[in-house]
Design an enzyme around this catalytic site. Structure first.
Site, PDB file in Angstrom:
ATOM      1  CG  HIS A 193     114.374 -31.739 -25.975  1.00  0.00           C
ATOM      2  ND1 HIS A 193     114.138 -33.346 -25.267  1.00  0.00           N
ATOM      3  CD2 HIS A 193     114.428 -30.908 -24.995  1.00  0.00           C
ATOM      4  CE1 HIS A 193     114.138 -32.677 -23.826  1.00  0.00           C
ATOM      5  NE2 HIS A 193     114.301 -31.557 -23.833  1.00  0.00           N
ATOM      6  NE  ARG A 207     115.742 -36.672 -20.228  1.00  0.00           N
ATOM      7  CZ  ARG A 207     116.956 -35.806 -20.757  1.00  0.00           C
ATOM      8  NH1 ARG A 207     117.966 -35.975 -20.715  1.00  0.00           N
ATOM      9  NH2 ARG A 207     116.441 -34.632 -21.321  1.00  0.00           N
TER      10      ARG A 207
END
Ligand SMILES: Cc1cc2nc3c(=O)[nH]c(=O)nc-3n(C[C@H](O)[C@H](O)[C@H](O)COP(=O)(O)OP(=O)(O)OC[C@H]3O[C@@H](n4cnc5c(N)ncnc54)[C@H](O)[C@@H]3O)c2cc1C
Lengths: 264, 556
Positions: free
Chosen positions: B328, B348
């Site tokens: 990740h 994000r």
């Protein structure tokens, strides 16, 4: 708890194992009354592993969300009882700790809560009448490792505000620390859970677009489109992939539509 | 609140703050940092992604995937003997019998159990820890489903297969994209509290690699909310779904025709073993983060040790894509107490950008995960523009304060409550200060090979969830795993029930496959005296391990 899996000890693992820096300062803590020296800055969970515990109970996600590692502690010389998650709480000098591996919670039968004819607030009151015995001491709120105002959400349910109780209890990770401490024997986490399920199923409107799309799927609308993609050679697929239109980041719900609407 | 950062770090944060107004203006104008072309993606992956380098890998010497080059830690487990190989237990009088035995109590297992129960089957669910102690509860960001007007399963399919570099198994992707809206409808009907607009429409966002907004969420506790509701629903049916907690499966039982016919369970607390005869078995044991490939920290729960892979492999089931692991992009690299823990992609998705030590943006924030990770590794190790923590870990800034500035004060607290609390505990207010992140071991892309009805190579053995492979190809996009486990969990439950209803003839129970596997290991010289499955990781330090003398303890 002795190590059960001697067979695989040689498999090298550093990922989550503690390797204290050379100049690490050591502090004394008491695990279930026994004194140990551990490097400072470790979480309770890692400190227990450091001295040799291999958890079976009281350890789950190790990231503060599963509620398996609820811990009670005192600090030497301080009369207060503190609570925390072992994976999220850093050890302090003189900490005397014990985990809560299990506690028998009262869970009412939640069958039928989603489509019951009974008004939601009455339903909660019927399932968990003990909420009316809340003495308002606020211990639950002080106990909660997620910072939830537990007493307040119980009060909201008492007042019949099921949606309010549902929202206020949303961050609950069901560790049960409040339940252990409650003098009125309320199982707050189960009340919140029932309340949220009822609220979501009955008080918050269902999503019409989702229902419509599910019906389209059931009617087989996308089967040929998807089958065609399966037949396509990779170059063609890549071409379609790279030329797909991207929905703008800040477009509102249902506002934007793509130019190509042949596959919607 | 910033006292969690050192003065040196606070000094560096000033550079992020300095470039923020300009980055904000660009974001508001819809001018993103340019996304990479397929060529550029390939280049950064080849140079910087751990999957694309040769270190830490070895040829597997046994079983259906023999000759494949796989992570060493996994090969160690696959090239090993069964814990009970030498025991020869009496299988003629099983301790329990059932229609469907589900191994694993995460999202996939629980969905499978509920579905098989609804189809009229008797179910036993065996879990290693408590039901719900799983990767499922940890999922923060969301679940994908193409339910909005500008979207459809067709576009969902394209995003999934493009994100997986066109390696995914077509039938699985089609099944997943098509079932998705029905899964959302099902969850909604069970009382999952999704984030919604006042009219009931679910809120959706972009995720890495999506062309339409289809990421649905429940705060930043999407997995936990789904799990606690599904778990509550199984508790409503205690009689039809019998839960055996702290009782991991350690081997599959076959019958003399090679069909799956049950499992051996190990009660970890009483240290006893149980023989369970089952008409069908569903493996839903989740991922392998706790194998810590190449010593990487991981985001996974404590029980993610790949037991299901080992059991299935010994019984003859083929695995696929096991060489492909998801790092990740944004694991926590500071504070030390949170190291490895996930910072959800939602951060994000909500507009936070990644910047280097100079405060400059260096990558489009929502590239597919492998590309995003490789770009961060390049920034730190290749270009040396990363930040180094006081404990020597690399990282880049994730500019979370942008979120409130873009969407209004309080958004971080409202949309990311769990993350906000997790950092606040250590003196960092992520609504005001950026977070320091670096890639972490996150998800097993590959696993047991299944067909679109969740069937494996072995008759009457089904598998669902992170323990399977194919649907995500070589790279999974966020939000497709929560979806995958529910789609194929439900399909597995249905298929198992169908098999049960069609009538299953079982021969005599057998563990011969273990003996044969052990023999092959000896004959090929691969036996290094290791036993598996692992069940629980061992994090004891060397000093403690030395004191654990290798003698039989008089205490059970
Ligand atoms: C931190 C984190 C964040 C994530 N965020 C997202 C996200 O936002 N969106 C998304 O789509 N996906 C996300 N994922 C991925 C997703 O959560 C998982 O891939 C998915 O939930 C796996 O579900 P599962 O049911 O297959 O496995 P799990 O949920 O891990 O369940 C496996 C179960 O099997 C049990 N088990 C293991 N071995 C045995 C055994 N031998 N016997 C009996 N039981 C056993 C385990 O204890 C566990 O209960 C995230 C994952 C993590 C770790």
């Amino acid at each position: 708890m002795p190590n059960e899996n001697k067979q695989i000890n040689h498999v090298a693992m550093v990922g989550d194992r503690t390797i204290p820096p050379k100049d690490a300062r050591f502090i004394e803590i008491y695990i279930m009354g026994q004194r140990y020296k551990v490097p400072e800055t470790l979480t309770i969970l890692k400190a227990m592993e450091y001295v040799g515990y291999q958890f079976k109970r009281s350890c789950g996600c190790r990231g503060g969300i599963c509620g398996a590692c609820g811990t009670f502690y005192r600090i030497l010389g301080d009369h207060s009882i503190y609570t925390g998650l072992a994976c999220q709480t850093v050890v302090e000098p003189g900490m005397i700790l014990a985990q809560s591996p299990f506690f028998p919670p009262n869970r009412a039968d939640h069958i039928g809560i989603l489509d019951s004819k009974m008004p939601p607030d009455e339903h909660i009151a019927t399932l968990y009448p003990e909420i009316f015995r809340c003495v308002g001491c606020g211990t639950c709120t002080r106990t909660c490792p997620m910072g939830i105002d537990v007493m307040n959400y119980i009060a909201l349910f008492k007042r019949g505000d099921v949606l309010g109780g549902a929202k206020e209890s949303f961050d609950c990770i069901m560790c049960g620390l409040c339940v252990v401490r409650c003098p009125a024997n309320i199982t707050q986490m189960k009340v919140g859970l029932a309340g949220r399920r009822i609220a979501a199923a009955q008080l918050i409107p269902r999503s019409e677009v989702t229902k419509k799309r599910a019906e389209q799927v059931r009617a087989g609308r996308y089967e040929t489109m998807l089958a065609e993609l399966g037949q396509m050679d990779r170059e063609k697929l890549k071409e379609i992939y790279t030329s797909r239109e991207r929905e703008p980041n800040l477009s509102g719900p249902g506002e934007w539509m793509p130019k190509d609407q042949s596959h919607l | 609140m910033s006292d969690g950062y050192t003065p040196e770090m606070l000094e560096l944060i000033k550079r992020v703050e300095a470039s923020r107004p300009q980055r904000l203006a660009q974001a508001r104008a819809g001018n993103d940092f340019p996304a990479m072309s397929l060529e550029q993606r390939k280049e950064v992956l080849n140079q910087f992604h751990p999957d694309y380098t040769t270190e830490g890998r070895r040829v597997l010497g046994i079983g259906p995937n023999k000759e494949e080059v796989l992570p060493e830690e996994l090969v160690d487990l696959l090239e090993s003997r069964s814990i009970i190989e030498s025991v020869n237990p009496d299988l003629s009088k099983p301790d329990m019998e059932t229609d469907v035995l589900v191994i694993g109590g995460g999202g996939a297992g629980t969905a499978a159990a509920l579905t098989a129960m609804q189809e009229g089957c008797k179910v036993i669910m065996a879990t290693k820890l408590r039901q719900g102690d799983s990767n499922t509860v940890m999922a923060e960001g969301g679940i994908q489903a193409a339910d909005q007007e500008p979207d459809s399963p067709y576009y969902h399919y394209l995003d999934v297969i493009g994100g997986g570099h066109f390696t995914n198994t077509h039938e699985l992707v089609a099944a997943m994209a098509n079932d998705a809206p029905m899964i959302m409808e099902w969850l909604e009907s069970l009382g999952v509290m999704f984030d919604k607009h006042p009219d009931g429409r679910m809120k959706v966002r972009h995720g890495g690699g999506t062309c339409r907004k289809r990421m649905h969420s429940a705060g930043d506790m999407t997995g936990a909310e789904i799990m606690r509701v599904l778990r509550d629903e199984t508790r409503n049916h205690n009689e039809q779904i019998k839960l055996l907690a702290f009782s991991p499966a350690i081997e599959l039982l076959l019958d003399n025709e090679g069909k799956c016919a049950g499992v051996i369970l190990h009660n970890m607390e009483t240290r006893t073993y149980l023989v369970v005869k089952a008409k069908t078995v569903i493996i839903a044991t989740g991922g392998t983060g706790r194998l810590h490939y190449r010593g990487f920290a991981c985001t996974n729960h404590y029980g993610a040790t790949g037991d299901g892979l080992v059991m299935a492999y010994r019984a003859g089931a083929k695995l696929c894509f096991m060489d492909s692991v998801q790092y990740h992009p944004t694991g926590t690299s500071y504070p030390e107490q949170n190291v490895g823990l996930l910072v959800t992609e939602k951060v994000r998705g909500l507009g936070a950008q990644l910047t280097n030590i100079e405060g400059n943006q260096f990558v489009f924030p929502l590239e597919p995960r492998d590309v995003e990770s490789a770009a961060i590794i390049r920034e730190c190790l290749g270009l040396e523009k990363g930040i180094t923590t006081p404990t020597g870990r690399p990282g880049v800034w994730l500019d979370s304060p942008m979120i409130d500035l873009l969407h209004g004060e309080g958004t971080v607290k409202r949309e990311l409550p769990a993350k906000h609390i997790q950092f606040k505990r250590f003196g960092i207010d992520i609504a005001k200060y950026p977070m320091l992140v670096y890639p972490t071991l996150h998800y097993q892309n590959g696993g047991i090979q299944i067909d679109e009805q969740s069937g494996t190579d072995i008759p009457n053995l089904f598998a669902a969830g992170e323990t399977t492979g194919g649907v995500h190809g070589r790279n999974r996009l966020m939000g497709n795993s929560l979806l995958d486990i529910l789609v194929f969990g439900r399909r597995a439950g249905k298929a198992a029930a169908k098999a049960v209803k069609a009538g299953i003839k079982q021969g005599t129970l057998s563990l011969d496959h273990l003996t044969q596997y052990g023999q092959t290991l000896s004959e090929t010289g691969l036996d290094r005296g290791v036993k598996s499955p692992m069940i629980l990781p061992n994090y004891a330090i060397d000093e403690v391990n030395r004191r654990r003398w290798d003698v039989k303890s008089p205490i059970i």
